[in-house]
Design a protein around this motif. Structure first.
Motif, mmCIF file in Angstrom:
data_model
loop_
_atom_site.group_PDB
_atom_site.id
_atom_site.type_symbol
_atom_site.label_atom_id
_atom_site.label_comp_id
_atom_site.label_asym_id
_atom_site.label_seq_id
_atom_site.Cartn_x
_atom_site.Cartn_y
_atom_site.Cartn_z
ATOM 1 N N HIS A 83 74.938 -0.026 35.793
ATOM 2 C CA HIS A 83 73.591 -0.343 35.166
ATOM 3 C C HIS A 83 73.614 -0.559 33.601
ATOM 4 C CE1 HIS A 83 69.348 -0.420 34.481
ATOM 5 N NE2 HIS A 83 69.421 0.522 33.497
ATOM 6 N N LEU A 84 74.280 0.575 32.945
ATOM 7 C CA LEU A 84 74.581 0.697 31.603
ATOM 8 C C LEU A 84 75.525 -0.249 31.130
ATOM 9 C CD1 LEU A 84 74.626 4.532 31.021
ATOM 10 C CD2 LEU A 84 72.664 3.181 30.547
ATOM 11 N N GLU A 85 76.677 -0.584 31.754
ATOM 12 C CA GLU A 85 77.548 -1.475 31.283
ATOM 13 C C GLU A 85 77.173 -2.841 31.501
ATOM 14 O OE1 GLU A 85 82.023 0.856 31.921
ATOM 15 O OE2 GLU A 85 81.137 -0.395 33.617
ATOM 16 N N ARG A 86 76.180 -3.279 32.447
ATOM 17 C CA ARG A 86 75.607 -4.725 32.363
ATOM 18 C C ARG A 86 74.999 -5.126 31.122
ATOM 19 N NH1 ARG A 86 74.768 -3.449 37.837
ATOM 20 N NH2 ARG A 86 72.384 -2.869 37.502
ATOM 21 N N ALA A 87 74.459 -4.049 30.622
ATOM 22 C CA ALA A 87 73.858 -4.480 29.137
ATOM 23 C C ALA A 87 74.542 -4.247 27.966
ATOM 24 C CB ALA A 87 72.540 -3.639 29.271
ATOM 25 N N LEU A 88 75.396 -3.189 28.069
ATOM 26 C CA LEU A 88 76.153 -2.675 27.002
ATOM 27 C C LEU A 88 77.691 -2.876 26.753
ATOM 28 C CD1 LEU A 88 74.359 0.788 26.956
ATOM 29 C CD2 LEU A 88 73.673 -1.457 25.818
ATOM 30 N N GLY A 89 78.111 -3.502 27.914
ATOM 31 C CA GLY A 89 79.512 -3.612 27.956
ATOM 32 C C GLY A 89 80.217 -2.231 28.632
ATOM 33 N N PRO A 90 81.478 -2.762 28.570
ATOM 34 C CA PRO A 90 82.382 -1.314 29.274
ATOM 35 C C PRO A 90 82.291 -0.215 28.489
ATOM 36 C CG PRO A 90 83.792 -3.302 28.623
ATOM 37 C CD PRO A 90 82.456 -3.966 28.470
ATOM 38 N N ILE A 91 82.327 1.151 28.984
ATOM 39 C CA ILE A 91 82.702 2.107 28.283
ATOM 40 C C ILE A 91 84.058 2.248 27.791
ATOM 41 C CG2 ILE A 91 83.064 4.497 28.551
ATOM 42 C CD1 ILE A 91 80.754 4.623 30.896
ATOM 43 N N ARG A 92 84.183 2.437 26.424
ATOM 44 C CA ARG A 92 85.352 2.479 25.817
ATOM 45 C C ARG A 92 85.955 3.817 25.425
ATOM 46 N NH1 ARG A 92 86.947 -2.286 26.676
ATOM 47 N NH2 ARG A 92 86.419 -3.932 25.467
ATOM 48 N N THR A 93 84.968 4.818 25.289
ATOM 49 C CA THR A 93 85.385 6.073 25.301
ATOM 50 C C THR A 93 84.559 7.144 25.388
ATOM 51 O OG1 THR A 93 86.629 7.792 23.638
ATOM 52 C CG2 THR A 93 84.752 6.619 22.785
ATOM 53 N N GLY A 94 84.886 8.397 25.790
ATOM 54 C CA GLY A 94 83.640 9.386 26.112
ATOM 55 C C GLY A 94 84.028 10.943 25.411
ATOM 56 N N TRP A 95 83.087 11.672 25.403
ATOM 57 C CA TRP A 95 83.509 13.114 24.977
ATOM 58 C C TRP A 95 82.567 13.822 25.834
ATOM 59 C CZ3 TRP A 95 81.665 8.906 22.175
ATOM 60 C CH2 TRP A 95 82.693 8.645 20.998
ATOM 61 N N ALA A 96 83.475 15.036 26.323
ATOM 62 C CA ALA A 96 83.003 16.206 27.393
ATOM 63 C C ALA A 96 83.285 17.621 26.666
ATOM 64 C CB ALA A 96 83.581 15.797 28.545
ATOM 65 N N VAL A 97 83.730 17.583 25.385
ATOM 66 C CA VAL A 97 83.839 18.876 24.839
ATOM 67 C C VAL A 97 83.132 18.855 23.485
ATOM 68 C CG1 VAL A 97 85.779 20.586 23.995
ATOM 69 C CG2 VAL A 97 86.060 18.926 26.136
ATOM 70 N N ALA A 98 82.608 19.941 23.134
ATOM 71 C CA ALA A 98 82.126 20.044 21.823
ATOM 72 C C ALA A 98 82.961 20.336 20.632
ATOM 73 C CB ALA A 98 80.747 21.143 21.987
ATOM 74 N N PRO A 99 82.546 20.016 19.478
ATOM 75 C CA PRO A 99 83.495 20.517 18.248
ATOM 76 C C PRO A 99 83.986 21.740 18.524
ATOM 77 C CG PRO A 99 81.481 19.288 17.453
ATOM 78 C CD PRO A 99 81.399 19.305 18.882
ATOM 79 N N ASP A 100 83.297 22.830 18.910
ATOM 80 C CA ASP A 100 83.791 24.126 19.209
ATOM 81 C C ASP A 100 84.686 24.572 20.408
ATOM 82 O OD1 ASP A 100 82.196 24.219 21.142
ATOM 83 O OD2 ASP A 100 80.731 25.713 20.463
ATOM 84 N N GLY A 101 84.854 23.483 21.080
ATOM 85 C CA GLY A 101 85.669 23.582 22.054
ATOM 86 C C GLY A 101 85.132 23.854 23.705
ATOM 87 N N ALA A 102 83.763 23.818 23.437
ATOM 88 C CA ALA A 102 82.979 24.274 24.797
ATOM 89 C C ALA A 102 82.831 23.038 25.539
ATOM 90 C CB ALA A 102 81.505 24.998 24.460
ATOM 91 N N LYS A 103 82.943 23.289 26.918
ATOM 92 C CA LYS A 103 82.499 22.016 27.804
ATOM 93 C C LYS A 103 81.145 21.740 27.624
ATOM 94 C CE LYS A 103 82.993 20.182 32.684
ATOM 95 N NZ LYS A 103 82.927 18.862 31.661
ATOM 96 N N THR A 104 80.780 20.317 27.435
ATOM 97 C CA THR A 104 79.422 19.823 27.243
ATOM 98 C C THR A 104 78.638 19.998 28.464
ATOM 99 O OG1 THR A 104 79.996 17.758 27.123
ATOM 100 C CG2 THR A 104 79.806 18.813 25.267
#
Length: 196
Positions: free
Chosen positions: A15-36
């Motif tokens: 749904h998101l990619e239809r409007a915004l294009g493919p996901i290029r990158t992502g984040w799942a860890v905060a700057p302090d190293g904790a999992k988000t």
């Protein structure tokens, strides 16, 4: 933040990619190293040339109550930014707001203002985020339905101190009237305040 490429909501992603294009990158860890508690993803496109979209992905697994009704809301948060803006800055903003919603234990509604809390990015007069519908996209983009119900896409728009004050004093509908009249570039993190 650590980049990730996996996700667990394929229908929402499509749904998101239809409007915004493919996901290029992502984040799942905060700057302090904790999992988000959810991912932040950056798409290939945005609302037009020179813009790029960022979204939470997985925030909607948390069903949050509305502060004004008995509704329970699943939502993902969207930001649009200039392509040249530092990706980690935008991802960090989205992470902070999503985590704030979880801590408060309530959904963010149209007309909510987060902040002001200082410049959103270095050198900017924009100090707060305004929650609204993603009006730069077709109406059907604003929600996604799956077996668990509806997910609302809430757009976080950077605004100035004076604009935040205007929302507080006159209400979100009056503020959105000013947006319609003056049509500022809501993707520009260095725009000047509207005349209010």
């Amino acid at each position: 933040m650590t980049r990730v490429s996996d996700h667990d909501a394929p229908g929402l992603v499509e749904h998101l990619e239809r409007a915004l294009g493919p996901i290029r990158t992502g984040w799942a860890v905060a700057p302090d190293g904790a999992k988000t508690p959810f991912q932040i993803v950056r798409f290939a496109g945005g609302s037009g040339a020179g813009s790029v979209a960022y979204s939470t992905l997985g925030l909607s697994r948390r069903v949050l109550p509305s502060p004004t009704s008995d509704l329970r809301i699943r939502q993902e948060l969207l930001m649009l930014a200039p392509d040249a803006l530092e990706p980690d800055d935008v991802a960090s903003l989205l992470l902070q707001v999503g985590e704030m919603a979880i801590r408060m234990g309530r959904a963010l509604l149209r007309g909510d203002v987060i902040g002001p809390a200082g410049a959103l990015v270095p050198g900017s007069d924009l100090t707060a985020l305004y929650v609204t519908m993603p009006t730069y996209f077709p109406d059907e983009f604003a929600t996604y339905s799956d077996d668990d119900g509806t997910i609302v896409i809430a757009w976080l728009v950077p605004i100035t101190d004076s604009e935040a004050d205007y929302v507080s004093n006159h209400g979100w509908d009056a503020f959105e009237d000013r947006l319609s009249e003056q049509d500022p570039d809501l993707v520009d993190f260095h725009r000047t305040a509207m005349t209010l």
